[in-house]
Design a protein around this motif. Structure first.
Motif, PDB file in Angstrom:
ATOM      1  N   SER A 162      44.107  36.911  42.205  1.00  0.00           N
ATOM      2  CA  SER A 162      45.027  36.328  41.213  1.00  0.00           C
ATOM      3  C   SER A 162      45.561  37.402  40.271  1.00  0.00           C
ATOM      4  O   SER A 162      46.729  37.354  39.862  1.00  0.00           O
ATOM      5  CB  SER A 162      44.318  35.254  40.379  1.00  0.00           C
ATOM      6  N   ILE A 163      44.700  38.367  39.931  1.00  0.00           N
ATOM      7  CA  ILE A 163      45.142  39.438  39.025  1.00  0.00           C
ATOM      8  C   ILE A 163      46.183  40.319  39.727  1.00  0.00           C
ATOM      9  O   ILE A 163      47.173  40.729  39.124  1.00  0.00           O
ATOM     10  CB  ILE A 163      43.924  40.234  38.505  1.00  0.00           C
ATOM     11  N   GLU A 164      45.955  40.554  41.011  1.00  0.00           N
ATOM     12  CA  GLU A 164      46.959  41.316  41.789  1.00  0.00           C
ATOM     13  C   GLU A 164      48.291  40.575  41.781  1.00  0.00           C
ATOM     14  O   GLU A 164      49.338  41.154  41.516  1.00  0.00           O
ATOM     15  CB  GLU A 164      46.473  41.481  43.235  1.00  0.00           C
ATOM     16  N   GLU A 165      48.219  39.270  42.024  1.00  0.00           N
ATOM     17  CA  GLU A 165      49.450  38.464  42.076  1.00  0.00           C
ATOM     18  C   GLU A 165      50.163  38.418  40.726  1.00  0.00           C
ATOM     19  O   GLU A 165      51.375  38.267  40.665  1.00  0.00           O
ATOM     20  CB  GLU A 165      49.123  37.041  42.549  1.00  0.00           C
ATOM     21  N   SER A 166      49.383  38.538  39.646  1.00  0.00           N
ATOM     22  CA  SER A 166      49.997  38.477  38.307  1.00  0.00           C
ATOM     23  C   SER A 166      50.659  39.793  37.919  1.00  0.00           C
ATOM     24  O   SER A 166      51.295  39.891  36.872  1.00  0.00           O
ATOM     25  CB  SER A 166      48.925  38.132  37.265  1.00  0.00           C
ATOM     26  N   GLY A 167      50.452  40.832  38.740  1.00  0.00           N
ATOM     27  CA  GLY A 167      51.056  42.134  38.447  1.00  0.00           C
ATOM     28  C   GLY A 167      50.247  42.982  37.477  1.00  0.00           C
ATOM     29  O   GLY A 167      50.683  44.039  37.048  1.00  0.00           O
ATOM     30  N   LEU A 168      49.032  42.507  37.133  1.00  0.00           N
ATOM     31  CA  LEU A 168      48.233  43.236  36.131  1.00  0.00           C
ATOM     32  C   LEU A 168      47.214  44.206  36.756  1.00  0.00           C
ATOM     33  O   LEU A 168      46.520  44.916  36.037  1.00  0.00           O
ATOM     34  CB  LEU A 168      47.438  42.233  35.281  1.00  0.00           C
ATOM     35  N   ARG A 169      47.107  44.200  38.094  1.00  0.00           N
ATOM     36  CA  ARG A 169      46.001  44.942  38.714  1.00  0.00           C
ATOM     37  C   ARG A 169      45.969  46.425  38.351  1.00  0.00           C
ATOM     38  O   ARG A 169      44.898  47.013  38.197  1.00  0.00           O
ATOM     39  CB  ARG A 169      46.042  44.761  40.258  1.00  0.00           C
ATOM     40  N   ASP A 170      47.177  47.046  38.227  1.00  0.00           N
ATOM     41  CA  ASP A 170      47.195  48.485  37.916  1.00  0.00           C
ATOM     42  C   ASP A 170      46.811  48.763  36.466  1.00  0.00           C
ATOM     43  O   ASP A 170      46.548  49.897  36.091  1.00  0.00           O
ATOM     44  CB  ASP A 170      48.600  49.061  38.167  1.00  0.00           C
ATOM     45  N   LYS A 171      46.810  47.727  35.656  1.00  0.00           N
ATOM     46  CA  LYS A 171      46.571  47.901  34.222  1.00  0.00           C
ATOM     47  C   LYS A 171      45.083  47.858  33.870  1.00  0.00           C
ATOM     48  O   LYS A 171      44.656  48.462  32.897  1.00  0.00           O
ATOM     49  CB  LYS A 171      47.293  46.753  33.487  1.00  0.00           C
ATOM     50  N   VAL A 172      44.290  47.147  34.656  1.00  0.00           N
ATOM     51  CA  VAL A 172      42.856  47.018  34.325  1.00  0.00           C
ATOM     52  C   VAL A 172      41.951  47.531  35.442  1.00  0.00           C
ATOM     53  O   VAL A 172      42.226  47.353  36.624  1.00  0.00           O
ATOM     54  CB  VAL A 172      42.394  45.551  34.086  1.00  0.00           C
ATOM     55  N   LYS A 173      40.860  48.124  35.017  1.00  0.00           N
ATOM     56  CA  LYS A 173      39.788  48.459  35.958  1.00  0.00           C
ATOM     57  C   LYS A 173      38.919  47.206  36.077  1.00  0.00           C
ATOM     58  O   LYS A 173      38.703  46.499  35.077  1.00  0.00           O
ATOM     59  CB  LYS A 173      38.930  49.598  35.402  1.00  0.00           C
ATOM     60  N   ILE A 174      38.412  46.945  37.252  1.00  0.00           N
ATOM     61  CA  ILE A 174      37.588  45.747  37.424  1.00  0.00           C
ATOM     62  C   ILE A 174      36.172  46.141  37.854  1.00  0.00           C
ATOM     63  O   ILE A 174      35.977  46.894  38.816  1.00  0.00           O
ATOM     64  CB  ILE A 174      38.216  44.776  38.448  1.00  0.00           C
ATOM     65  N   LEU A 175      35.227  45.620  37.058  1.00  0.00           N
ATOM     66  CA  LEU A 175      33.810  45.924  37.265  1.00  0.00           C
ATOM     67  C   LEU A 175      33.088  44.621  37.606  1.00  0.00           C
ATOM     68  O   LEU A 175      33.327  43.605  36.951  1.00  0.00           O
ATOM     69  CB  LEU A 175      33.309  46.528  35.945  1.00  0.00           C
ATOM     70  N   VAL A 176      32.249  44.647  38.650  1.00  0.00           N
ATOM     71  CA  VAL A 176      31.536  43.416  39.029  1.00  0.00           C
ATOM     72  C   VAL A 176      30.019  43.641  39.048  1.00  0.00           C
ATOM     73  O   VAL A 176      29.547  44.759  39.239  1.00  0.00           O
ATOM     74  CB  VAL A 176      31.998  42.887  40.417  1.00  0.00           C
ATOM     75  N   GLY A 177      29.275  42.544  38.852  1.00  0.00           N
ATOM     76  CA  GLY A 177      27.825  42.636  38.899  1.00  0.00           C
ATOM     77  C   GLY A 177      27.182  41.258  38.891  1.00  0.00           C
ATOM     78  O   GLY A 177      27.883  40.244  38.777  1.00  0.00           O
ATOM     79  N   GLY A 178      25.860  41.248  39.012  1.00  0.00           N
ATOM     80  CA  GLY A 178      25.116  39.985  39.106  1.00  0.00           C
ATOM     81  C   GLY A 178      24.194  40.079  40.306  1.00  0.00           C
ATOM     82  O   GLY A 178      24.500  40.805  41.260  1.00  0.00           O
ATOM     83  N   ALA A 179      23.093  39.347  40.255  1.00  0.00           N
ATOM     84  CA  ALA A 179      22.020  39.513  41.247  1.00  0.00           C
ATOM     85  C   ALA A 179      22.463  39.551  42.722  1.00  0.00           C
ATOM     86  O   ALA A 179      22.000  40.412  43.468  1.00  0.00           O
ATOM     87  CB  ALA A 179      20.952  38.455  41.017  1.00  0.00           C
ATOM     88  N   PRO A 180      23.359  38.669  43.181  1.00  0.00           N
ATOM     89  CA  PRO A 180      23.665  38.707  44.628  1.00  0.00           C
ATOM     90  C   PRO A 180      24.741  39.731  45.003  1.00  0.00           C
ATOM     91  O   PRO A 180      25.012  39.933  46.189  1.00  0.00           O
ATOM     92  CB  PRO A 180      24.188  37.291  44.911  1.00  0.00           C
TER      93      PRO A 180
END
Ligand code: B1M
Length: 210
Positions: A162-180
């Motif tokens: 969704s962030i890619e589709e909104s055109g914002l992907r180049d503006k933010v770094k995306i960090l993920v985490g959580g047990a699985p």
């Protein structure tokens, strides 16, 4: 029984007042906040998880332990600050849609704040569109997504899409985490980084903005 073992055992009973008391006593006895968190409280939540899985503990009891943990974390919070503050950068953080787990995510928030980031902690069950709005409203540098369920991990991929589709992907770094979550899943869904725990999430956030 050692101080840490007593904290773990008491967390299992869900007695928040006693857990808070023991946490303060362990600090007064010279144990570090990190030791109390990792070897007392998180160790306890791991046992809670195993008992939940085996049917020995039910949701209301799990919630009592989770609340007891939250109270103890409030006591440790000022002492868990990262030594080298980052000084700057805004992070929008939340647990993805469909997922109500927030203890680990709140630890991540705390570590990031104490490393000098402005953290917009959106809470749990966050819809991709709400993340997009928050990135815009706060001019965020990083989006940090948490998921604790294998069934909600795909919502991380959906949020990134969704962030890619909104055109914002180049503006933010995306960090993920959580047990699985793991590095290979992060790579697969196109995240910029994965961190296994709150301390490394804060370090990675710094590295991503360096
Ligand atoms: Co839930 N739950 N739960 N639960 N719960 C787990 C996750 C589970 C592993 C328990 C089990 O069965 N063994 C299991 C998931 C199984 C799976 O998906 N494979 C599970 C399940 C099944 C469920 C329900 C479906 C149960 C049901 O209703 N039948 C249900 C789902 C509700 C929903 O979300 N829609 C559910 C509900 C709940 C409660 C509401 C009762 C409660 C949550 C309360 C709350 O969070 N306020 C709860 C709890 C407490 C747990 C366990 C016992 C503990 C989670 C926790 O807080 N751990 C958990 C078992 C376990 O983890 N041992 C379990 C302590 C916390 C510090 O660790 O969150 O992993 P954690 O965070 C870590 C890292 O993962 C990392 O940093 C933290 C440490 O520094 N991290 C990040 C987290 N986010 C990060 C983000 C980052 C980087 C690192 O970057 C952005």
């Amino acid at each position: 029984m050692s101080d840490l073992k007593t904290i773990t055992e008491t967390l299992l009973t869900g007695d928040g007042e006693k857990v808070a008391e023991l946490t303060q006593a362990a600090l007064d006895a010279g144990l570090s906040a990190k030791e109390i968190l990792n070897q007392g409280l998180i160790a306890g939540m791991d046992i809670v998880g195993a008992r939940m899985e085996s049917g020995e503990m039910f949701i209301p009891e799990v919630l009592m332990s989770a609340q007891a943990m939250g109270g103890a974390v409030e006591i440790l919070k000022p002492l868990l600050s990262d030594e080298d503050a980052a000084g700057g950068g805004t992070i929008v953080l939340g647990t993805v849609k469909g997922d109500l787990h927030d203890i680990g995510k709140n630890l991540v928030s705390m570590m990031m704040e104490s490393a000098g980031f402005k953290v917009v902690n959106m809470g749990v069950d966050i819809d991709p569109d709400a993340f997009i709005q928050a990135i815009k409203d706060n001019d965020a540098d990083i989006l940090a997504l948490s998921a604790l369920l294998t069934t909600t991990m795909p919502m991380m991929a959906q949020t990134i899409k969704s962030i890619e589709e909104s055109g914002l992907r180049d503006k933010v770094k995306i960090l993920v985490g959580g047990a699985p979550v793991n590095q290979s899943y992060a790579d697969e869904i196109g995240a910029d980084g994965y961190a296994p725990d709150a301390g490394s999430a804060s370090k990675l956030a710094k590295a991503l903005l360096a």
